[in-house]
Design a protein around this motif. Structure first.
Motif, PDB file in Angstrom:
ATOM      1  N   SER A 267       0.811  -1.221   0.000  1.00  0.00           N
ATOM      2  CA  SER A 267       0.000   0.000   0.000  1.00  0.00           C
ATOM      3  C   SER A 267       0.844   1.270   0.000  1.00  0.00           C
ATOM      4  CB  SER A 267      -0.935   0.016   1.212  1.00  0.00           C
ATOM      5  OG  SER A 267      -0.276   0.482   2.387  1.00  0.00           O
TER       6      SER A 267
ATOM      7  N   GLU B 112      -1.885   2.343   4.103  1.00  0.00           N
ATOM      8  CA  GLU B 112      -2.619   1.661   5.171  1.00  0.00           C
ATOM      9  C   GLU B 112      -2.433   2.370   6.508  1.00  0.00           C
ATOM     10  OE1 GLU B 112      -3.600  -2.859   6.541  1.00  0.00           O
ATOM     11  OE2 GLU B 112      -1.537  -2.476   5.896  1.00  0.00           O
TER      12      GLU B 112
ATOM     13  N   SER C 107      -6.457   1.325  -5.894  1.00  0.00           N
ATOM     14  CA  SER C 107      -6.982   0.010  -5.530  1.00  0.00           C
ATOM     15  C   SER C 107      -6.844  -0.238  -4.031  1.00  0.00           C
ATOM     16  CB  SER C 107      -6.247  -1.081  -6.311  1.00  0.00           C
ATOM     17  OG  SER C 107      -6.668  -2.365  -5.913  1.00  0.00           O
ATOM     18  N   ALA C 108      -5.700   0.150  -3.468  1.00  0.00           N
ATOM     19  CA  ALA C 108      -5.505   0.008  -2.023  1.00  0.00           C
ATOM     20  C   ALA C 108      -6.485   0.886  -1.253  1.00  0.00           C
ATOM     21  CB  ALA C 108      -4.063   0.357  -1.654  1.00  0.00           C
TER      22      ALA C 108
ATOM     23  N   VAL D 199      -9.448   1.893  -2.216  1.00  0.00           N
ATOM     24  CA  VAL D 199     -10.797   1.321  -2.334  1.00  0.00           C
ATOM     25  C   VAL D 199     -11.022   0.267  -1.257  1.00  0.00           C
ATOM     26  CG1 VAL D 199     -12.249  -0.159  -3.794  1.00  0.00           C
ATOM     27  CG2 VAL D 199     -11.118   1.858  -4.773  1.00  0.00           C
ATOM     28  N   ARG D 200      -9.988  -0.510  -0.969  1.00  0.00           N
ATOM     29  CA  ARG D 200     -10.117  -1.568   0.033  1.00  0.00           C
ATOM     30  C   ARG D 200      -9.970  -1.050   1.459  1.00  0.00           C
ATOM     31  NH1 ARG D 200      -5.651  -5.485  -2.286  1.00  0.00           N
ATOM     32  NH2 ARG D 200      -5.057  -3.630  -3.477  1.00  0.00           N
ATOM     33  N   LEU D 201      -9.170  -0.009   1.653  1.00  0.00           N
ATOM     34  CA  LEU D 201      -8.824   0.425   3.005  1.00  0.00           C
ATOM     35  C   LEU D 201      -9.739   1.493   3.573  1.00  0.00           C
ATOM     36  CD1 LEU D 201      -4.940   0.592   2.609  1.00  0.00           C
ATOM     37  CD2 LEU D 201      -6.169  -0.945   4.147  1.00  0.00           C
TER      38      LEU D 201
ATOM     39  N   PRO E 164     -13.083   2.572   3.368  1.00  0.00           N
ATOM     40  CA  PRO E 164     -13.103   2.092   1.989  1.00  0.00           C
ATOM     41  C   PRO E 164     -13.802   3.105   1.071  1.00  0.00           C
ATOM     42  CG  PRO E 164     -14.920   1.104   3.187  1.00  0.00           C
ATOM     43  CD  PRO E 164     -14.207   2.030   4.160  1.00  0.00           C
TER      44      PRO E 164
ATOM     45  N   GLN F  49     -16.042   1.588  -5.971  1.00  0.00           N
ATOM     46  CA  GLN F  49     -15.250   1.438  -7.195  1.00  0.00           C
ATOM     47  C   GLN F  49     -15.348   2.670  -8.084  1.00  0.00           C
ATOM     48  OE1 GLN F  49     -13.219  -0.987  -7.963  1.00  0.00           O
ATOM     49  NE2 GLN F  49     -13.692  -2.501  -6.399  1.00  0.00           N
TER      50      GLN F  49
END
Length: 250
Positions: free
Chosen positions: A40, A44, A187-188, A190-192, A194, A197
């Motif tokens: 990341s 993160e 992308s990181a 979007v996941r973290l 959050p 998309q």
């Protein structure tokens, strides 16, 4: 069961866009198996510390990394690795930009010097591991699958050398490299965070002009012009090393 008729194409698929662009699109795709998704880049820790908490702050963080941090520095390293490889073995000019430009080639360092600088510029152990591991993975996959050889070196060095040896011109290479850099951080995020998309894609779209500007700057830059001031990103990468709960490796 009805069978769908097939036919043999009368042309090579790559010729629609050209071999060089076809290779670039594959090499810098998020699907390329180099393990970039597991890093990341300190993001993160920024999320854990509430520095990045929504789409706006994520865009600001990623944009700063691109313009003032590792994005710009890696782009300059890629350009000089490409020129160093091209000087020794010939590079491509399929996009109209060959390597034998006297002004651009003046003062080009050796690949050993560029590789050493790339390692020295990493501000933390995790960031060093990130660039070396992704670069080593890129070199291995690219040699085995595409027959294009690059050193097991920091990522921008490996990409620059592989591109030069494969006959890929510098301008599209560095711009797509930076787009992939942004895409991996998005992308990181979007996941973290959050983020949705669509929000992630909006960040990528908004930073498109910055990607082009940083690429143009990197192409014109001397190796001595490398520098950065994305200090919070560097500190985040250091703090991430002792973060108790982690999804990412950097």
């Amino acid at each position: 069961m009805t069978r769908i008729p097939t036919r043999t194409p009368t042309f090579r698929a790559a010729t629609i866009m050209g071999d060089a662009l076809y290779k670039l699109a594959a090499w810098l795709s998020p699907a390329y198996p180099v393990g970039a998704f597991s890093f990341s880049h300190g993001l993160e820790q920024a999320v854990a510390g509430d520095t990045v908490c929504n789409a706006s702050s994520a865009q600001e963080w990623i944009g700063d990394c691109l313009r003032f941090g590792a994005g710009r520095a890696d782009a300059i390293l890629l350009c000089h690795a490409w020129r160093a490889a091209g000087r020794g073995e010939g590079g491509g000019d399929e996009f109209g930009q060959g390597v034998q430009d006297d002004a651009a080639m003046a003062g080009v360092k050796s690949l050993v010097e560029i590789t050493s600088l790339a390692c020295a510029l990493s501000p933390s152990a995790e960031r060093l591991g990130e660039t070396v591991e992704i670069g080593t993975g890129f070199a291995a996959v690219t040699a085995q699958a595409w027959g294009a050889h690059a050193p097991a070196a920091p990522y921008p060095v490996a990409v620059g050398v592989a591109a030069a040896r494969a006959g890929i011109a510098l301008a599209p290479c560095v711009q797509l490299f930076l787009q992939a850099y942004v895409a991996n951080l998005v992308s990181a995020a979007v996941r973290l965070v959050p983020l949705g998309q669509t929000e992630g894609q909006a960040i990528t779209a908004t930073l498109m002009d910055d990607v082009a500007a940083v690429a143009a700057d990197a192409i014109a830059a001397r190796l001595e012009d490398i520098g950065g001031c994305a200090i919070l990103s560097d500190i985040a990468s250091m703090r991430h090393e002792t973060q108790e709960v982690r999804l990412f490796r950097s």
